[in-house]
Design a protein around this motif. Structure first.
Motif, PDB file in Angstrom:
ATOM      1  N   ILE A   1       0.991  -1.210  -0.114  1.00  0.00           N
ATOM      2  CA  ILE A   1      -0.027   0.138   0.060  1.00  0.00           C
ATOM      3  C   ILE A   1       0.907   1.100   0.070  1.00  0.00           C
ATOM      4  O   ILE A   1       0.721   2.266  -0.851  1.00  0.00           O
ATOM      5  N   SER A   2       1.797   1.241   0.823  1.00  0.00           N
ATOM      6  CA  SER A   2       2.798   2.266   0.957  1.00  0.00           C
ATOM      7  C   SER A   2       3.358   2.591  -0.276  1.00  0.00           C
ATOM      8  O   SER A   2       3.789   3.779  -0.868  1.00  0.00           O
TER       9      SER A   2
ATOM     10  N   SER B   1       1.995   7.376  -6.435  1.00  0.00           N
ATOM     11  CA  SER B   1       0.923   8.015  -7.040  1.00  0.00           C
ATOM     12  C   SER B   1       1.173   9.537  -6.888  1.00  0.00           C
ATOM     13  O   SER B   1       1.935  10.006  -6.291  1.00  0.00           O
ATOM     14  N   SER B   2       0.488  10.216  -7.866  1.00  0.00           N
ATOM     15  CA  SER B   2       0.624  11.797  -8.124  1.00  0.00           C
ATOM     16  C   SER B   2       0.120  12.470  -6.939  1.00  0.00           C
ATOM     17  O   SER B   2       0.034  13.490  -6.689  1.00  0.00           O
ATOM     18  N   LYS B   3      -0.907  11.690  -6.296  1.00  0.00           N
ATOM     19  CA  LYS B   3      -1.814  12.185  -4.837  1.00  0.00           C
ATOM     20  C   LYS B   3      -1.151  11.903  -3.510  1.00  0.00           C
ATOM     21  O   LYS B   3      -1.636  12.146  -2.653  1.00  0.00           O
ATOM     22  N   CYS B   4       0.217  11.486  -3.763  1.00  0.00           N
ATOM     23  CA  CYS B   4       1.026  11.452  -2.631  1.00  0.00           C
ATOM     24  C   CYS B   4       0.807  12.144  -1.387  1.00  0.00           C
ATOM     25  O   CYS B   4       0.563  11.937  -0.263  1.00  0.00           O
ATOM     26  N   SER B   5       0.869  13.534  -1.778  1.00  0.00           N
ATOM     27  CA  SER B   5       1.110  14.586  -0.739  1.00  0.00           C
ATOM     28  C   SER B   5      -0.327  14.572  -0.121  1.00  0.00           C
ATOM     29  O   SER B   5      -0.468  15.043   1.053  1.00  0.00           O
ATOM     30  N   ASP B   6      -1.232  14.357  -0.868  1.00  0.00           N
ATOM     31  CA  ASP B   6      -2.616  14.493  -0.041  1.00  0.00           C
ATOM     32  C   ASP B   6      -3.115  13.325   0.759  1.00  0.00           C
ATOM     33  O   ASP B   6      -4.019  13.299   1.582  1.00  0.00           O
ATOM     34  N   PHE B   7      -2.194  12.257   0.525  1.00  0.00           N
ATOM     35  CA  PHE B   7      -2.774  10.982   1.475  1.00  0.00           C
ATOM     36  C   PHE B   7      -2.173  10.953   2.903  1.00  0.00           C
ATOM     37  O   PHE B   7      -0.974  11.176   2.809  1.00  0.00           O
ATOM     38  N   VAL B   8      -3.005  10.385   3.829  1.00  0.00           N
ATOM     39  CA  VAL B   8      -2.676  10.629   5.100  1.00  0.00           C
ATOM     40  C   VAL B   8      -2.996   9.239   5.472  1.00  0.00           C
ATOM     41  O   VAL B   8      -4.202   8.536   5.674  1.00  0.00           O
ATOM     42  N   LEU B   9      -2.050   8.245   6.194  1.00  0.00           N
ATOM     43  CA  LEU B   9      -2.245   7.095   6.676  1.00  0.00           C
ATOM     44  C   LEU B   9      -2.654   7.035   8.200  1.00  0.00           C
ATOM     45  O   LEU B   9      -1.656   7.057   8.919  1.00  0.00           O
TER      46      LEU B   9
ATOM     47  N   THR C   1      10.184   0.629   6.024  1.00  0.00           N
ATOM     48  CA  THR C   1      11.100   1.553   5.282  1.00  0.00           C
ATOM     49  C   THR C   1      10.138   2.488   4.329  1.00  0.00           C
ATOM     50  O   THR C   1      10.311   3.582   4.264  1.00  0.00           O
ATOM     51  N   HIS C   2       9.067   1.587   3.770  1.00  0.00           N
ATOM     52  CA  HIS C   2       8.157   2.433   2.829  1.00  0.00           C
ATOM     53  C   HIS C   2       7.123   2.961   3.982  1.00  0.00           C
ATOM     54  O   HIS C   2       6.514   4.438   3.594  1.00  0.00           O
ATOM     55  N   LEU C   3       6.743   2.633   4.907  1.00  0.00           N
ATOM     56  CA  LEU C   3       5.728   3.317   5.975  1.00  0.00           C
ATOM     57  C   LEU C   3       6.249   4.651   6.313  1.00  0.00           C
ATOM     58  O   LEU C   3       5.391   5.726   6.470  1.00  0.00           O
ATOM     59  N   VAL C   4       7.540   4.737   6.801  1.00  0.00           N
ATOM     60  CA  VAL C   4       7.929   5.941   7.360  1.00  0.00           C
ATOM     61  C   VAL C   4       7.920   7.154   6.413  1.00  0.00           C
ATOM     62  O   VAL C   4       7.950   8.126   6.777  1.00  0.00           O
ATOM     63  N   LEU C   5       7.745   6.829   5.201  1.00  0.00           N
ATOM     64  CA  LEU C   5       7.893   7.880   4.302  1.00  0.00           C
ATOM     65  C   LEU C   5       6.484   8.447   3.901  1.00  0.00           C
ATOM     66  O   LEU C   5       6.482   9.594   3.438  1.00  0.00           O
ATOM     67  N   LEU C   6       5.648   8.044   4.482  1.00  0.00           N
ATOM     68  CA  LEU C   6       4.180   8.488   4.255  1.00  0.00           C
ATOM     69  C   LEU C   6       3.623   9.368   5.710  1.00  0.00           C
ATOM     70  O   LEU C   6       4.312   9.322   6.887  1.00  0.00           O
ATOM     71  N   GLU C   7       2.602  10.060   5.388  1.00  0.00           N
ATOM     72  CA  GLU C   7       2.135  11.265   6.469  1.00  0.00           C
ATOM     73  C   GLU C   7       1.164  10.473   7.265  1.00  0.00           C
ATOM     74  O   GLU C   7       0.587   9.440   6.563  1.00  0.00           O
ATOM     75  N   PRO C   8       1.053  10.583   8.476  1.00  0.00           N
ATOM     76  CA  PRO C   8       1.602  11.616   9.269  1.00  0.00           C
ATOM     77  C   PRO C   8       3.101  11.066   9.864  1.00  0.00           C
ATOM     78  O   PRO C   8       3.266   9.732   9.848  1.00  0.00           O
ATOM     79  N   GLN C   9       3.936  11.785  10.106  1.00  0.00           N
ATOM     80  CA  GLN C   9       5.265  11.649  10.818  1.00  0.00           C
ATOM     81  C   GLN C   9       5.281  10.799  12.062  1.00  0.00           C
ATOM     82  O   GLN C   9       4.202  11.034  12.749  1.00  0.00           O
ATOM     83  N   LEU C  10       5.909   9.702  12.165  1.00  0.00           N
ATOM     84  CA  LEU C  10       5.960   9.129  13.338  1.00  0.00           C
ATOM     85  C   LEU C  10       6.476   9.877  14.687  1.00  0.00           C
ATOM     86  O   LEU C  10       7.323  10.945  14.389  1.00  0.00           O
ATOM     87  N   SER C  11       5.913   9.583  15.876  1.00  0.00           N
ATOM     88  CA  SER C  11       6.602  10.325  16.905  1.00  0.00           C
ATOM     89  C   SER C  11       7.858  10.157  17.151  1.00  0.00           C
ATOM     90  O   SER C  11       8.553   8.984  16.736  1.00  0.00           O
ATOM     91  N   ASP C  12       8.656  10.783  18.053  1.00  0.00           N
ATOM     92  CA  ASP C  12       9.705  10.602  18.412  1.00  0.00           C
ATOM     93  C   ASP C  12      10.101   9.395  19.094  1.00  0.00           C
ATOM     94  O   ASP C  12      10.878   8.487  18.690  1.00  0.00           O
ATOM     95  N   PRO C  13       9.279   8.934  20.094  1.00  0.00           N
ATOM     96  CA  PRO C  13       9.456   7.681  20.776  1.00  0.00           C
ATOM     97  C   PRO C  13       9.122   6.356  19.918  1.00  0.00           C
ATOM     98  O   PRO C  13       9.846   5.472  19.753  1.00  0.00           O
TER      99      PRO C  13
END
Length: 107
Positions: free
Chosen positions: A2-3, A9-17, A52-64
């Motif tokens: 999925i990631s 996709s061209s709509k990558c910036s609009d997608f929030v997982l 590796t693929h998931l961390v590139l998607l929004e929203p960003q992971l928290s520091d912990p």
């Protein structure tokens, strides 16, 4: 998968997982559940590639969450025993890991 599809996709910036943190947490559990003495199954590798693929998607992971992911991945790799050393064909200790390639070439 999925990631990877979303990133391509061209709509990558609009997608929030929305449940990304939960997915990453599950991958961390898979990584931690694998034995540290060997790579018996590809589960650890698949979980790491997925992260590796998931961390590139929004929203960003928290520091912990990011720290836990990195700790689990490093522990899962650094604890593995070293690979067997390459075979020394002529006994002089000088064989390079890829010296067999020269034996395959046609004169």
């Amino acid at each position: 998968m999925i990631s990877r599809a979303v990133r391509g996709s061209s709509k990558c910036s609009d997608f929030v997982l929305g449940r990304k943190a939960e997915l990453v947490a599950q991958m961390v559990e898979f990584i931690k559940a694998e034995p540290l003495d060997s790579m018996r199954t590809p589960v650890r590798q698949w979980a790491m590639v997925t992260c590796t693929h998931l961390v590139l998607l929004e929203p960003q992971l928290s520091d912990p969450d990011r720290t836990e992911l990195m700790d689990a991945c490093l522990a899962g790799v650094l604890a593995l025993p070293p690979l067997d050393p390459p075979c020394d064909h002529d006994g002089d200790g000088g064989d390079a890991p890829y010296s067999e390639v020269g034996e395959l070439s046609v004169p």
